[in-house]
Design a protein around this motif. Structure first.
Motif, short mmCIF file in Angstrom:
data_model
loop_
_atom_site.label_atom_id
_atom_site.label_comp_id
_atom_site.label_asym_id
_atom_site.label_seq_id
_atom_site.Cartn_x
_atom_site.Cartn_y
_atom_site.Cartn_z
N CYS A 5 24.23 -1.07 22.24
CA CYS A 5 25.34 0.30 21.61
C CYS A 5 24.47 1.95 20.99
CB CYS A 5 26.58 -0.27 20.42
SG CYS A 5 27.89 -1.31 20.95
N VAL A 61 30.27 4.20 19.70
CA VAL A 61 31.28 2.36 19.68
C VAL A 61 32.70 3.35 20.14
CG1 VAL A 61 33.27 1.11 18.13
CG2 VAL A 61 30.30 1.62 17.76
N PHE A 80 29.25 1.92 28.56
CA PHE A 80 28.87 0.97 28.33
C PHE A 80 28.19 -0.31 29.45
CE2 PHE A 80 31.01 1.82 25.16
CZ PHE A 80 30.41 1.95 23.38
N GLN A 110 32.42 -3.88 19.55
CA GLN A 110 31.83 -2.68 20.03
C GLN A 110 30.91 -2.86 18.42
OE1 GLN A 110 32.96 -0.01 22.42
NE2 GLN A 110 32.33 -1.28 24.64
N PHE A 132 27.76 -6.57 22.63
CA PHE A 132 28.79 -7.52 22.63
C PHE A 132 29.15 -8.17 23.82
CE2 PHE A 132 28.13 -3.55 24.12
CZ PHE A 132 29.15 -3.15 25.42
#
Length: 378
Positions: free
Chosen positions: A275, A286, A292, A308, A329
């Motif tokens: 992240c 986030v 991502f 996240q 995550f």
């Protein structure tokens, strides 16, 4: 004596507040500052119930003063306008805010470039949009209601289509309850021939079959061209519409353009598996603000932002301690596609896809989850 470590979080939505919770759970002493225009959480998943009267504005706005006090958070009521010094200073409409680490969780922005988009209501823009849908439905005595969504052409994953299925099925159910469904035609439109692909093939088949069962017409597989006051125009034809609900694709916040932060093809902040904003120091992203690494079906939803946020909190504190951030995550999609008094559960992760038949139990589960989730912030 060393000054306390300062972490700033931008935003007051799911990703931002989860970041605050996760940071505070791991460190009782770090200074946390939240920058957001208002100390309020707007629980947008509940807006699907506003047109039918199942929810009102005041039930979906959570004042955050108590939460900020419990979490020992300083709130700066301001809009962010930019960053400098590699993210160590956040420029806002209320002045500069310094930090030792920064978490950007300010959500996404809907792409409003389609000609005539002012003729459509975008439900996920907020509570006022759902109230507008409610009021328009009350004033209508019949006609055509068009419901659709589209993605970001440069980043297909930057889309939030799930709520549109809920508005579609919810309006169908509401009109039946009111005894006036036969006076309306519902049309679902989407540039894809298989809308909702991120939910999985089983879910797509289910959704299309559900539309057919409910007598909802579809207009699929044609590029959007424009909206007019009384019609939807696509490359594959046009159709009349008295009320248009449309969710465009998402991109990054306007203030991202004033920074040198790396961007994805669709305009979001480019993040790594931890992240972190790529190439930055102590700067994390986030939720909807970020792009991502992961499967192309990775959802833009609150649950994903929460996952996240936990990774970002772990990593931001590790980095400040001089350790190597390593938390990642998991990627999973969980949603209940609601239709006022019943719902369908959809689950997806890298190993399996599950869709469970419509049940009143899932509607009540969604309502129960709302209460549990919001209790943390009241």
């Amino acid at each position: 004596m060393n000054p306390p470590t300062r972490i700033t979080v931008i935003g007051a939505g799911f990703g931002a507040l989860s970041s605050v919770l996760e940071i505070r759970r791991r460190d009782a002493k770090v200074e946390i500052t939240v920058i957001a225009p208002r100390a309020e959480l707007h629980y947008l998943p509940g807006t699907i119930w506003i047109p039918s009267g199942l929810r009102r504005r005041e039930q979906l706005i959570v004042p955050l003063a108590n939460f900020f006090r419990r979490m020992q958070v300083m709130h700066v009521a301001a809009e962010v306008t930019g960053l400098r010094d590699g993210g160590r200073v956040v420029e806002t409409t209320a002045g500069d805010v310094g930090n030792d680490a920064l978490v950007i969780a300010s959500g996404g922005r809907f792409i409003k470039k389609l000609p005539g988009i002012e003729h459509a209501i975008t439900p996920c823009e907020g509570i006022a949009a759902a109230e507008q849908i409610r009021d328009r439905l009350r004033a209508m005595h019949g006609g055509v209601i068009a419901v659709g969504f589209a993605g970001n052409p440069n980043e297909p994953a930057a889309v939030r289509g799930g709520p549109m299925f809920e508005f579609l099925f919810g309006i169908d159910e509401q009109l039946k309850r009111e005894g006036r469904r036969e006076k309306f035609e519902l049309v679902f439109f989407n540039p894809s021939k298989e809308p909702g692909q991120r939910l999985g093939p089983k879910a797509v088949n289910y959704l299309l079959a559900e539309m057919d069962k409910r007598g909802i017409r579809t207009h699929l597989g044609h590029k959007m061209e424009r909206f007019e006051a009384d019609r939807v125009v696509t490359a594959g034809g046009e159709f009349a519409a008295d009320l248009i609900l449309f969710m465009p694709g998402m991109t990054g916040n306007l203030w991202f353009d004033t920074t040198a932060l790396p961007r994805s093809p669709g305009g979001l902040l480019q993040a790594d598996a931890q992240c972190r904003v790529v190439g930055s120091q102590h700067l994390y992203v986030v939720g909807d603000s970020g792009s991502f690494p992961g499967p192309d079906w990775m959802p833009k939803q609150a649950h994903m932002a929460d996952l996240q946020a936990a990774a970002a909190a772990e990593n931001v504190l590790a980095g400040l301690r001089g350790q190597t951030p390593s938390a990642t995550f998991k990627v999973e999609l969980i949603c209940i596609i609601d239709a006022i008094d019943h719902g369908t559960l959809v689950f997806r992760n890298p190993r399996r896809q599950i869709i469970l038949p419509s049940s009143r139990l899932f509607h009540w589960a969604k309502r129960f989850f709302e209460g549990v989730y919001l209790r943390k912030y009241r």
